[in-house]
Write an enzyme that holds these catalytic residues in place. Structure first.
Site, short mmCIF file in Angstrom:
data_model
loop_
_atom_site.label_atom_id
_atom_site.label_comp_id
_atom_site.label_asym_id
_atom_site.label_seq_id
_atom_site.Cartn_x
_atom_site.Cartn_y
_atom_site.Cartn_z
N ASN A 101 8.01 -3.66 4.13
CA ASN A 101 6.71 -3.37 4.19
C ASN A 101 5.94 -3.97 5.41
OD1 ASN A 101 4.13 -2.78 3.11
ND2 ASN A 101 3.72 -5.07 2.84
N HIS B 153 0.91 -1.04 0.04
CA HIS B 153 0.14 0.07 -0.09
C HIS B 153 0.94 1.28 -0.12
CE1 HIS B 153 -3.09 -3.06 1.49
NE2 HIS B 153 -4.02 -1.91 1.25
#
Length: 352
Positions: free
Chosen positions: A189, A157
């Site tokens: 991440n 994201h």
């Protein structure tokens, strides 16, 4: 920011497994994130006269033939067959606004806005969300779900789902693939990058309104022959989604929401897309705003007067907060009974 500080930033990134480029970090001293006015020098001919200026393609296509320069050739004639200039697919969603790059199948940038009120709401859950393709992008240029299958990378994201809990629709919109880039999972991440996102949310303790622009970079590194080259992996079937070498965030901490005179605290960060130890200081990845502009081809805050600008990291502690709760829980099974009791007493004492 001094030359030595910039060198430390580059060294810190290299130690994390990636090289920031001398093309990004200027040798010129940069003490603030202010962006000087941009000027474009006019090209001149060898004799010093002003050279002919090119006519933008969209304008050229609309000009009547009589308005074109009198030449024996007509390069713009190919436009009658259809030749589209690069298109940035702009997507407006409840959680973010983005500009999509059809060539890399990643966004150019993704912009979000949050405040204490939006983060306090808990009306959306990622358990009810699923990744989906962006139907506003033509299929030929669209990132596909199967492109990430067994790629070894997370669907990272750019606007995190945790920033959009204020509604399920907002939460769902963060799962569109035009908000994703391939990101290293363990160590980035799911670790350092996630802590960095939490740092951004925590800024609402200082500022009533926070805006963040996030996006990928594809930076060169120096090879043994001394030359600088851009090299990045491509995933998908067929391979067409570029794996960024780095990611940037540009943060705006607003003193007041929608104020025409309120001051704005700015900060820019560039992180390599690789495992980063949680012990790394976030300050090692702070760069001048101008560095991100040169690397991305974008401009940020060029309409924000210099007198309204502040430097974010002089007002807040630009460090990530690492939460080791999960590791502590996993290690708890290996503790002796006495050790577990000691840990429990310590945890209980912290509640008071």
């Amino acid at each position: 920011m001094s030359k030595s500080t910039l060198a430390l930033i580059a060294a810190g990134s290299a130690a994390a497994g990636a090289s920031l480029t001398a093309l990004v970090y200027s040798s010129r001293s940069q003490k603030t994130t202010s962006v000087p006015p941009l000027t474009t020098p006019q090209p001149t001919s060898p004799l010093g006269a002003q050279a002919p200026q090119p006519i933008p393609v969209p304008v050229l296509a609309q000009l009547p033939t009589s308005s074109l320069p009198r030449t024996p050739v007509n390069p713009s004639g190919v436009l009658k067959y259809g030749l589209t200039p690069p298109i940035a697919d702009v997507n407006l969603t409840p959680s973010h606004t983005s500009s999509y790059n059809r060539q890399t199948r990643n966004p150019h940038w993704v912009a979000e806005h949050f405040n204490p009120q939006s983060l306090a709401q808990n009306n959306g859950s990622r358990r009810n969300s699923a990744f989906y393709e962006d139907a506003t992008v033509p299929p030929m240029f669209r990132a596909k779900l199967h492109d990430y299958f067994r790629s070894g990378y997370d669907r990272g994201h750019q606007v995190p789902a945790a920033d959009a809990k204020w509604s399920q629709d907002a939460m769902d919109s963060t799962f569109v693939l035009s908000n994703m880039c391939p990101q290293v999972g363990d160590g980035f991440n799911r670790d350092y990058w996630a802590h960095f996102e939490e740092f951004c949310r925590n800024l609402t303790k200082q500022y009533p309104s926070v805006r963040v622009v996030t996006g990928p970079l594809y930076l060169p590194k120096q090879y043994p022959d001394g030359k600088w080259r851009v090299s990045y992996e491509v995933i998908g079937n067929p391979p067409n989604i570029a794996v960024p070498t780095h990611f940037y965030k540009v943060i705006y901490g607003e003193e007041a929401f929608n104020s025409p005179t309120g001051r704005v605290a700015l900060a820019a960060f560039v992180l390599p897309n690789t495992e980063i130890p949680n012990s790394k200081s976030l300050k090692e990845f702070e760069v001048p705003l101008e560095a991100v502009e040169r690397a991305s081809g974008l401009t940020f805050a060029d309409k924000l007067p210099v007198e309204r600008r502040k430097r974010l990291c002089t007002e807040v502690n630009c460090e990530i907060l690492v939460r080791e709760f999960e590791k502590t829980r996993q290690q708890g099974g290996a503790l002796s009974t006495g050790q577990r009791n000691a840990v429990q007493v310590t945890q209980e004492s912290r509640r008071w």
